[in-house]
Design a protein around this motif. Structure first.
Motif, mmCIF file in Angstrom:
data_model
loop_
_atom_site.group_PDB
_atom_site.id
_atom_site.type_symbol
_atom_site.label_atom_id
_atom_site.label_comp_id
_atom_site.label_asym_id
_atom_site.label_seq_id
_atom_site.Cartn_x
_atom_site.Cartn_y
_atom_site.Cartn_z
ATOM 1 N N ASP A 216 10.721 10.365 -47.396
ATOM 2 C CA ASP A 216 10.326 11.715 -47.030
ATOM 3 C C ASP A 216 9.532 12.360 -48.165
ATOM 4 O O ASP A 216 10.023 12.513 -49.274
ATOM 5 C CB ASP A 216 11.554 12.553 -46.699
ATOM 6 N N GLU A 217 8.293 12.740 -47.876
ATOM 7 C CA GLU A 217 7.461 13.414 -48.869
ATOM 8 C C GLU A 217 7.801 14.903 -48.932
ATOM 9 O O GLU A 217 7.776 15.499 -50.007
ATOM 10 C CB GLU A 217 5.991 13.211 -48.538
ATOM 11 N N TYR A 218 8.071 15.501 -47.799
ATOM 12 C CA TYR A 218 8.635 16.847 -47.748
ATOM 13 C C TYR A 218 9.434 16.947 -46.453
ATOM 14 O O TYR A 218 9.109 16.317 -45.449
ATOM 15 C CB TYR A 218 7.583 17.955 -47.867
ATOM 16 N N ALA A 219 10.513 17.719 -46.515
ATOM 17 C CA ALA A 219 11.448 17.740 -45.397
ATOM 18 C C ALA A 219 12.138 19.084 -45.286
ATOM 19 O O ALA A 219 12.273 19.825 -46.265
ATOM 20 C CB ALA A 219 12.502 16.641 -45.579
ATOM 21 N N THR A 220 12.585 19.383 -44.067
ATOM 22 C CA THR A 220 13.383 20.569 -43.811
ATOM 23 C C THR A 220 14.588 20.161 -42.967
ATOM 24 O O THR A 220 14.458 19.357 -42.037
ATOM 25 C CB THR A 220 12.580 21.650 -43.068
ATOM 26 N N GLY A 221 15.741 20.701 -43.317
ATOM 27 C CA GLY A 221 16.954 20.432 -42.558
ATOM 28 C C GLY A 221 17.565 21.723 -42.064
ATOM 29 O O GLY A 221 17.350 22.799 -42.648
ATOM 30 N N LEU A 222 18.322 21.630 -40.979
ATOM 31 C CA LEU A 222 19.056 22.773 -40.453
ATOM 32 C C LEU A 222 20.517 22.367 -40.309
ATOM 33 O O LEU A 222 20.826 21.368 -39.638
ATOM 34 C CB LEU A 222 18.491 23.208 -39.100
ATOM 35 N N LEU A 223 21.382 23.111 -40.958
ATOM 36 C CA LEU A 223 22.811 22.817 -40.936
ATOM 37 C C LEU A 223 23.562 23.964 -40.259
ATOM 38 O O LEU A 223 23.285 25.129 -40.523
ATOM 39 C CB LEU A 223 23.360 22.671 -42.361
ATOM 40 N N ARG A 224 24.514 23.603 -39.395
ATOM 41 C CA ARG A 224 25.483 24.584 -38.912
ATOM 42 C C ARG A 224 26.777 24.305 -39.667
ATOM 43 O O ARG A 224 27.396 23.242 -39.514
ATOM 44 C CB ARG A 224 25.719 24.463 -37.413
ATOM 45 N N LEU A 225 27.168 25.254 -40.509
ATOM 46 C CA LEU A 225 28.319 25.095 -41.389
ATOM 47 C C LEU A 225 29.524 25.842 -40.831
ATOM 48 O O LEU A 225 29.377 26.689 -39.936
ATOM 49 C CB LEU A 225 27.964 25.597 -42.788
ATOM 50 N N ILE A 233 17.360 24.265 -45.185
ATOM 51 C CA ILE A 233 17.199 23.628 -46.497
ATOM 52 C C ILE A 233 15.885 22.862 -46.511
ATOM 53 O O ILE A 233 15.572 22.121 -45.596
ATOM 54 C CB ILE A 233 18.395 22.700 -46.819
ATOM 55 N N SER A 234 15.100 23.049 -47.557
ATOM 56 C CA SER A 234 13.781 22.423 -47.642
ATOM 57 C C SER A 234 13.590 21.785 -49.005
ATOM 58 O O SER A 234 14.046 22.312 -50.026
ATOM 59 C CB SER A 234 12.674 23.457 -47.400
ATOM 60 N N CYS A 235 12.907 20.653 -49.012
ATOM 61 C CA CYS A 235 12.670 19.941 -50.274
ATOM 62 C C CYS A 235 11.376 19.161 -50.177
ATOM 63 O O CYS A 235 10.804 18.996 -49.095
ATOM 64 C CB CYS A 235 13.837 19.002 -50.592
ATOM 65 N N GLY A 236 10.918 18.650 -51.307
ATOM 66 C CA GLY A 236 9.724 17.821 -51.289
ATOM 67 C C GLY A 236 9.385 17.264 -52.653
ATOM 68 O O GLY A 236 9.777 17.816 -53.678
ATOM 69 N N ILE A 237 8.667 16.140 -52.628
ATOM 70 C CA ILE A 237 8.169 15.519 -53.856
ATOM 71 C C ILE A 237 6.644 15.468 -53.876
ATOM 72 O O ILE A 237 6.046 15.074 -54.865
ATOM 73 C CB ILE A 237 8.722 14.093 -54.033
ATOM 74 N N ARG A 238 6.025 15.867 -52.764
ATOM 75 C CA ARG A 238 4.567 15.863 -52.669
ATOM 76 C C ARG A 238 4.035 17.213 -52.197
ATOM 77 O O ARG A 238 2.932 17.317 -51.680
ATOM 78 C CB ARG A 238 4.110 14.773 -51.694
ATOM 79 N N LEU A 239 4.839 18.256 -52.361
ATOM 80 C CA LEU A 239 4.426 19.578 -51.911
ATOM 81 C C LEU A 239 5.067 20.641 -52.791
ATOM 82 O O LEU A 239 6.294 20.745 -52.862
ATOM 83 C CB LEU A 239 4.857 19.801 -50.456
ATOM 84 N N ALA A 240 4.240 21.432 -53.463
ATOM 85 C CA ALA A 240 4.750 22.536 -54.276
ATOM 86 C C ALA A 240 5.048 23.719 -53.369
ATOM 87 O O ALA A 240 4.193 24.173 -52.602
ATOM 88 C CB ALA A 240 3.726 22.921 -55.338
ATOM 89 N N ARG A 241 6.288 24.205 -53.436
ATOM 90 C CA ARG A 241 6.695 25.374 -52.667
ATOM 91 C C ARG A 241 7.446 26.314 -53.612
ATOM 92 O O ARG A 241 7.792 25.945 -54.733
ATOM 93 C CB ARG A 241 7.590 24.980 -51.491
#
Length: 338
Positions: A216-225, A233-241
């Motif tokens: 995953d170069e950039y990803a977003t997740g949705l959690l029901r806690l 939740i969002s992360c990435g290694i190829r996208l500055a945010r």
């Protein structure tokens, strides 16, 4: 509090941060460092005035003067060397994520239990005063009942300089590298809000831009806690945010514009949490850190080494986070090239 003699398994950038932290700590001393190259180990040892340098990890683990080992190899090698350290009778602080999968994490924890050694996953941000203050505010009801949390940790990297991040065999991709902080933080918010320990999402979904190798170069997740708290939740290694944390409640919100995991907050200094009530003006809460986060981490291990687990980063906590990461990666199709 016990004084620990540290051995470093690997001599990369994060090992250098931790070595500087041990130098700053009150109860740690640098004793040895090992790298795949003896020359690299000697250069690292000279930089930090470490008495012993080894050209193999096995030699360091055989050193009777080493009490605790810091594992900072690539993710895919964590399991092998954390288990080897436990088998050698060494206490273990292993960089996050503890392993690549929850099943591997269970093996490492089993080895620590069998050989009666301390084991902690190195989520240093959990020990920062900023994180602790955030938990206190949520638990005290400062924003009422928590309903949602959004958090992001994302950066752009040069594929040629960070080849390991694009290699699925090394546990590459953003979810394992930095998304693990986001899952940890979202779950921590839910724990503070509900009073439960080691919570896990009821539901996990997500999307990602996958590379040609399937990471995953950039990803977003949705959690029901638990508590019907929704986390984005969002992360990435190829996208500055823009990194940050926002927690939304029935009576206001909390904003952390510079989370404790970013590089500037790894040293002593002041950080901020912004509390905005539903009716009222924003209030800036300043949090002072008098010790660097890696020094704090080394001292935390020393304080709890006889307990074999750290109260803020228990084995149950690690497994809950690893299972969440497994589910997020599955949801985005990790390993299936684009």
């Amino acid at each position: 509090m016990t004084e620990l003699r540290w051995g470093l398994l690997a001599a990369g950038t994060i090992a250098a941060h931790f070595a500087a932290g041990v130098e700053e700590s009150k109860h740690g001393v640098l004793t040895a460092v090992a790298a795949r190259s003896a020359d690299r180990a000697r250069d690292f040892a000279a930089r930090f005035e470490i008495p012993k340098a080894y050209g193999s990890y096995e030699d360091l683990l055989a050193d009777p003067d080493v009490d605790a080992v810091y594992v900072s190899t690539p993710h895919a090698m964590h399991k092998e060397w954390a288990i080897a350290a436990a088998e050698a009778g060494k206490h273990v602080l292993c960089e996050k994520p503890l392993t690549v999968t929850a099943a591997e994490a269970e093996e490492v924890i089993g080895a620590a239990r069998e050989h009666d050694v301390f084991l902690m996953e190195a989520f240093m941000y959990r020990l920062h005063p900023q994180t602790r203050r955030l938990v206190e505010l949520i638990a005290s009801g400062a924003i009422g009942e928590v309903r949602a949390v959004d958090t992001t940790f994302s950066f752009d990297s040069n594929p040629e300089e960070t080849a390991r991040l694009g290699d699925p065999a090394l546990g590459g991709g953003g979810i394992l590298d930095v998304g693990c902080y986001c899952t940890s933080l979202a779950r921590l918010v839910a724990q503070a809000a509900t009073g439960q320990d080691a919570v896990e999402p009821v539901e996990v979904s997500g999307m990602a831009k996958l590379s040609r190798t399937g990471v995953d170069e950039y990803a977003t997740g949705l959690l029901r806690l638990p508590g019907d708290i929704l986390a984005t939740i969002s992360c990435g290694i190829r996208l500055a945010r823009e990194d940050g944390i926002r927690v939304f409640g029935t009576q206001g919100q909390l904003h952390v514009p510079r989370p404790a995991w970013i590089h500037p907050l790894r040293t002593p200094g002041t950080s901020q949490i912004i509390l905005t009530p539903s009716s009222g003006e924003p209030k800036v809460i300043e949090v002072e850190a008098t010790q660097g986060v890696f020094a704090r981490e080394a001292d935390h291990v020393a304080a709890h080494v006889d307990d074999r687990q750290a109260p803020e980063l228990t084995w149950a906590e690690t497994l809950a986070n690893m299972r969440t990461l497994d589910r997020w990666r599955e949801a985005v199709g990790y390993g299936r090239p684009s």
